[in-house]
Scaffold this motif. Sequence first.
Motif, mmCIF file in Angstrom:
data_model
loop_
_atom_site.group_PDB
_atom_site.id
_atom_site.type_symbol
_atom_site.label_atom_id
_atom_site.label_comp_id
_atom_site.label_asym_id
_atom_site.label_seq_id
_atom_site.Cartn_x
_atom_site.Cartn_y
_atom_site.Cartn_z
ATOM 1 N N PHE A 1 26.685 40.957 45.300
ATOM 2 C CA PHE A 1 27.937 41.343 44.662
ATOM 3 C C PHE A 1 29.093 41.266 45.656
ATOM 4 C CE2 PHE A 1 31.101 44.621 43.723
ATOM 5 C CZ PHE A 1 31.473 44.287 42.421
ATOM 6 N N ARG B 1 27.560 44.245 36.502
ATOM 7 C CA ARG B 1 28.515 43.759 37.494
ATOM 8 C C ARG B 1 27.832 42.856 38.513
ATOM 9 N NH1 ARG B 1 28.542 46.667 42.355
ATOM 10 N NH2 ARG B 1 27.229 48.544 42.354
ATOM 11 N N SER C 1 27.418 39.510 36.714
ATOM 12 C CA SER C 1 28.711 38.851 36.554
ATOM 13 C C SER C 1 29.138 38.170 37.848
ATOM 14 C CB SER C 1 29.775 39.869 36.125
ATOM 15 O OG SER C 1 29.468 40.420 34.865
#
Length: 483
Positions: free
Chosen positions: A167, A31, A34
């Motif tokens: 993130f 994640r 990404s």
Amino acid sequence: MSTTHGKRALSPGTREQTHRSDGLQAGLKNRHLSMIAIGGIIGAGLFVGSASGIAKAGPGILLSYALVGALVVCVMRMLGEMSVANPTSGSFSAYADRALGRWAGFSIGWLYWFFWVVVLAVEATAGAVILEGWVPALPQWAWALVVMVVLTATNLASVGSFGEFEFWFAGIKVVAIAGFVVIGGLAAFGVLPGSDSPGDGFANLTAHGGFLPNGADAILSGMLLVVFSFMGSEIVTLAAGESENPQRAVTRAISSVIRRVGFFYLGSILVVVCLLPWNDPAIAEKGSYVAALDAIGIPHAGQVMNAVVLTAVLSCLNSGLYTASRMAFSLGRRGDAPRAFARTTMRGVPQAAILASVAFGFVAVAFNYLWPDTVFQFLLNSSGAIALFVWLVICFSQLRMRRIILRENPEGLLVRMWFFPYLTWATITVITFVLGYMLTDDSEGGGRIQVLLSVLVAVLVVAVSLVRSGIGRSVDDEVVSRW
């Protein structure tokens, strides 16, 4: 016999991977990668620099973004081909080392490091301006110091800390742009309840002097203004080396780059030029996104966008420090930087590389406050064209690395550059043309001075690398003669 020859027999990626067990750690989750891939291409320049591009090219700025976006897509495809076959923290610098020679890896690695440490100063100052506006009790230089210290601590803690911060930073940028495109698009066509927009649809694209009110040449001028806002898309290939599944992460990032460029850049700029006439004074006064939000009737649009820009600035600082330190780490691994840069802590963090990068960033911040129009302006101009140099090196490296990969690791060629080698050469031609066109911009701080000073710095770095290579060969020859 000298050990130098033995080390050079291995590829840069192989040399680094042999130390991975007691060096960098796979602390980035899927994640994290990404979101880094999605958010890395959304720089603060998109929010604060698009207004000048719209003023220069009118609605035709969409073509400028489309052309530069196509370049980025091609360059990322080439980089993805090499990264999937051989993930490494040095990314394109390590591939240039292998494909073009030690001088190329050394030179582009240090130039890229220089680019990002100058960016640290620019972004720290930009963030400090926003924070001082909110809390004027603390002076601007103090806010810059606070921001740099906090993000340095984050990077020193662990690569997982960097990934977690990035993130959330990138997530906020992505949500903000996606929300802007959806809400702005509905308002532009008059289907957003309560909107102040007249709902003109696509009318503003041609109603004020045509789609190219300043002529076709303005498309190229617009490209010069927007090209550097795309820098950062390559960060995911450096970060992949510290992930659990580098090949998968890079493959997914490369596959989605067209959608990301199309939606976040072209989509958001299309909304702006549909909502407002390109020559509306509000775009220059407030910035393109704030002016668009005001046109819709979003309350406190300026503060909302300031919060988003601050997030983008912090994201750029965070990823810039990470990128600079990992490039320094890779250079240290290959013997092209002090060996201390290649040492890591128990948490897998290259502490010396991080501290050296942030130290230069602090010095650049000081220059920005002490000599903004002389020393700092020189730093800005001398790093201005490095992004294009990096893209050129990626192109030339891929031309050679394709043959090397096919010979040594054909099963690793999971991502392939389209229409090789013709599209690679076409990309090289366009980048070279953009550099040449920059030389025609003789305005103060314009393209000509940026190219000339960037070339000067590049020549100096290449000269240092060639001198070092010559000294290394002389030492090796002397050792061989003694044996």
